[in-house]
Design a protein around this motif. Sequence first.
Motif, PDB file in Angstrom:
ATOM      1  N   LEU A 133     -11.473   6.588  -4.058  1.00 26.58           N
ATOM      2  CA  LEU A 133     -10.106   6.279  -4.694  1.00 26.58           C
ATOM      3  C   LEU A 133      -9.022   6.606  -3.697  1.00 26.58           C
ATOM      4  O   LEU A 133      -7.999   6.073  -3.886  1.00 26.58           O
ATOM      5  CB  LEU A 133      -9.900   7.178  -5.968  1.00 26.58           C
ATOM      6  CG  LEU A 133     -10.971   6.577  -7.052  1.00 26.58           C
ATOM      7  CD1 LEU A 133     -10.750   7.394  -8.348  1.00 26.58           C
ATOM      8  CD2 LEU A 133     -10.415   5.448  -7.647  1.00 26.58           C
ATOM      9  N   ALA A 134      -9.237   7.784  -3.019  1.00 31.74           N
ATOM     10  CA  ALA A 134      -8.292   8.210  -2.027  1.00 31.74           C
ATOM     11  C   ALA A 134      -7.884   6.955  -0.964  1.00 31.74           C
ATOM     12  O   ALA A 134      -6.784   6.723  -0.549  1.00 31.74           O
ATOM     13  CB  ALA A 134      -8.576   9.548  -1.466  1.00 31.74           C
ATOM     14  N   GLY A 135      -9.208   6.414  -0.489  1.00 34.49           N
ATOM     15  CA  GLY A 135      -8.904   5.138   0.428  1.00 34.49           C
ATOM     16  C   GLY A 135      -8.107   4.249  -0.226  1.00 34.49           C
ATOM     17  O   GLY A 135      -7.360   3.487   0.219  1.00 34.49           O
ATOM     18  N   ILE A 136      -8.162   3.789  -1.493  1.00 37.20           N
ATOM     19  CA  ILE A 136      -7.720   2.754  -2.327  1.00 37.20           C
ATOM     20  C   ILE A 136      -6.309   3.248  -2.280  1.00 37.20           C
ATOM     21  O   ILE A 136      -5.213   2.357  -2.291  1.00 37.20           O
ATOM     22  CB  ILE A 136      -8.319   2.380  -3.535  1.00 37.20           C
ATOM     23  CG1 ILE A 136      -9.768   1.741  -3.517  1.00 37.20           C
ATOM     24  CG2 ILE A 136      -7.528   1.411  -4.456  1.00 37.20           C
ATOM     25  CD1 ILE A 136     -10.543   1.500  -4.704  1.00 37.20           C
ATOM     26  N   GLN A 137      -6.038   4.264  -2.630  1.00 39.93           N
ATOM     27  CA  GLN A 137      -4.612   4.894  -3.019  1.00 39.93           C
ATOM     28  C   GLN A 137      -3.815   4.618  -1.635  1.00 39.93           C
ATOM     29  O   GLN A 137      -2.696   4.354  -1.762  1.00 39.93           O
ATOM     30  CB  GLN A 137      -4.806   6.219  -3.407  1.00 39.93           C
ATOM     31  CG  GLN A 137      -3.322   6.967  -3.651  1.00 39.93           C
ATOM     32  CD  GLN A 137      -3.455   8.252  -3.926  1.00 39.93           C
ATOM     33  OE1 GLN A 137      -4.369   8.967  -4.106  1.00 39.93           O
ATOM     34  NE2 GLN A 137      -2.227   8.850  -4.746  1.00 39.93           N
ATOM     35  N   ILE A 174      -0.659   1.987  -2.468  1.00 39.00           N
ATOM     36  CA  ILE A 174       0.836   2.455  -2.683  1.00 39.00           C
ATOM     37  C   ILE A 174       1.746   1.893  -1.957  1.00 39.00           C
ATOM     38  O   ILE A 174       2.836   1.262  -2.191  1.00 39.00           O
ATOM     39  CB  ILE A 174       0.747   4.010  -2.420  1.00 39.00           C
ATOM     40  CG1 ILE A 174       0.122   4.559  -3.690  1.00 39.00           C
ATOM     41  CG2 ILE A 174       2.289   4.541  -2.635  1.00 39.00           C
ATOM     42  CD1 ILE A 174       0.114   5.974  -3.672  1.00 39.00           C
ATOM     43  N   PRO A 175       1.565   1.538  -0.434  1.00 43.47           N
ATOM     44  CA  PRO A 175       2.409   0.713   0.216  1.00 43.47           C
ATOM     45  C   PRO A 175       2.630  -0.325  -0.157  1.00 43.47           C
ATOM     46  O   PRO A 175       3.682  -1.220  -0.146  1.00 43.47           O
ATOM     47  CB  PRO A 175       2.007   0.699   1.858  1.00 43.47           C
ATOM     48  CG  PRO A 175       1.063   1.889   1.753  1.00 43.47           C
ATOM     49  CD  PRO A 175       0.627   2.240   0.550  1.00 43.47           C
ATOM     50  N   ALA A 176       1.557  -1.024  -0.703  1.00 42.64           N
ATOM     51  CA  ALA A 176       1.623  -2.577  -1.343  1.00 42.64           C
ATOM     52  C   ALA A 176       2.446  -2.607  -2.517  1.00 42.64           C
ATOM     53  O   ALA A 176       3.297  -3.552  -2.704  1.00 42.64           O
ATOM     54  CB  ALA A 176       0.152  -3.394  -1.431  1.00 42.64           C
ATOM     55  N   LEU A 177       2.324  -1.763  -3.406  1.00 39.71           N
ATOM     56  CA  LEU A 177       3.081  -1.480  -4.559  1.00 39.71           C
ATOM     57  C   LEU A 177       4.493  -1.170  -4.363  1.00 39.71           C
ATOM     58  O   LEU A 177       5.433  -1.798  -5.007  1.00 39.71           O
ATOM     59  CB  LEU A 177       2.404  -0.493  -5.389  1.00 39.71           C
ATOM     60  CG  LEU A 177       0.952  -0.793  -5.958  1.00 39.71           C
ATOM     61  CD1 LEU A 177       0.373   0.585  -6.831  1.00 39.71           C
ATOM     62  CD2 LEU A 177       1.044  -2.011  -6.893  1.00 39.71           C
ATOM     63  N   LYS A 183       9.927  -3.294  -4.508  1.00 42.13           N
ATOM     64  CA  LYS A 183      11.476  -3.833  -3.782  1.00 42.13           C
ATOM     65  C   LYS A 183      11.495  -5.034  -3.994  1.00 42.13           C
ATOM     66  O   LYS A 183      12.705  -5.672  -4.277  1.00 42.13           O
ATOM     67  CB  LYS A 183      11.174  -3.397  -2.383  1.00 42.13           C
ATOM     68  CG  LYS A 183      11.795  -2.425  -1.675  1.00 42.13           C
ATOM     69  CD  LYS A 183      11.854  -2.320  -0.336  1.00 42.13           C
ATOM     70  CE  LYS A 183      11.954  -0.942   0.221  1.00 42.13           C
ATOM     71  NZ  LYS A 183      11.757  -0.656   1.763  1.00 42.13           N
ATOM     72  N   GLN A 184      10.607  -6.039  -4.009  1.00 42.42           N
ATOM     73  CA  GLN A 184      10.778  -7.720  -4.422  1.00 42.42           C
ATOM     74  C   GLN A 184      11.356  -7.806  -5.522  1.00 42.42           C
ATOM     75  O   GLN A 184      11.973  -8.599  -5.943  1.00 42.42           O
ATOM     76  CB  GLN A 184       9.264  -8.257  -3.580  1.00 42.42           C
ATOM     77  CG  GLN A 184       9.635  -9.571  -4.103  1.00 42.42           C
ATOM     78  CD  GLN A 184      10.393 -10.300  -2.866  1.00 42.42           C
ATOM     79  OE1 GLN A 184      10.650  -9.857  -1.881  1.00 42.42           O
ATOM     80  NE2 GLN A 184      11.131 -11.521  -3.234  1.00 42.42           N
ATOM     81  N   CYS A 185      10.480  -7.137  -6.599  1.00 42.23           N
ATOM     82  CA  CYS A 185      11.009  -7.222  -8.040  1.00 42.23           C
ATOM     83  C   CYS A 185      12.363  -6.579  -8.252  1.00 42.23           C
ATOM     84  O   CYS A 185      13.099  -7.491  -8.750  1.00 42.23           O
ATOM     85  CB  CYS A 185      10.126  -6.478  -8.864  1.00 42.23           C
ATOM     86  SG  CYS A 185       8.398  -6.944  -9.022  1.00 42.23           S
ATOM     87  N   GLY A 186      12.754  -5.704  -7.511  1.00 42.40           N
ATOM     88  CA  GLY A 186      14.143  -5.302  -7.856  1.00 42.40           C
ATOM     89  C   GLY A 186      15.123  -6.386  -7.226  1.00 42.40           C
ATOM     90  O   GLY A 186      16.087  -6.389  -7.804  1.00 42.40           O
ATOM     91  N   ILE A 187      14.714  -7.079  -6.015  1.00 40.98           N
ATOM     92  CA  ILE A 187      15.605  -7.971  -5.690  1.00 40.98           C
ATOM     93  C   ILE A 187      15.715  -9.110  -6.239  1.00 40.98           C
ATOM     94  O   ILE A 187      16.856  -9.787  -6.609  1.00 40.98           O
ATOM     95  CB  ILE A 187      15.219  -8.449  -4.163  1.00 40.98           C
ATOM     96  CG1 ILE A 187      15.299  -7.323  -3.071  1.00 40.98           C
ATOM     97  CG2 ILE A 187      15.672  -9.843  -3.796  1.00 40.98           C
ATOM     98  CD1 ILE A 187      14.601  -7.502  -1.811  1.00 40.98           C
ATOM     99  N   GLU A 188      14.686  -9.444  -6.843  1.00 41.89           N
ATOM    100  CA  GLU A 188      14.412 -10.566  -8.041  1.00 41.89           C
ATOM    101  C   GLU A 188      15.268 -10.496  -9.081  1.00 41.89           C
ATOM    102  O   GLU A 188      16.068 -11.222  -9.764  1.00 41.89           O
ATOM    103  CB  GLU A 188      13.043 -11.042  -8.442  1.00 41.89           C
ATOM    104  CG  GLU A 188      12.415 -11.675  -7.274  1.00 41.89           C
ATOM    105  CD  GLU A 188      12.762 -13.080  -6.732  1.00 41.89           C
ATOM    106  OE1 GLU A 188      13.421 -13.673  -7.717  1.00 41.89           O
ATOM    107  OE2 GLU A 188      12.800 -13.243  -5.492  1.00 41.89           O
TER     108      GLU A 188
END
Length: 100
Positions: free
Chosen positions: A35-39, A43-46, A51-56
């Motif tokens: 789970l730490a590896g996934i996190q 997190i950077p992808a999220l 950010k993209q959602c905020g722009i939209e």
Amino acid sequence: MIIDSKFFSAIIFLTVQTIGAIWWASGMSSEVARLAGIQGTAIPALEKEAKQCGIEIHNLKKLTGDQEKVAESVKNLNVMLYRLETIESMLDKILATKVR
């Protein structure tokens, strides 16, 4: 020396419980590591997606404001078009009576 069979039963029970606890803890440790590896990658992808959602959202808000302005302009154009058509029909009537 005589050792009671209950003692052996208790030792075997405690040994099995200890082995089970160690096996469970190692499974939990590997799951936490997974789970730490996934996190670390998620997190950077999220953050990028947020950010993209905020722009939209910002763009949609601007578009909504522009739509209100366009609707007001179209309403004014409809009124002007109606007035021009009325004037044109009146001119047609006036010119038609002068030609006769």
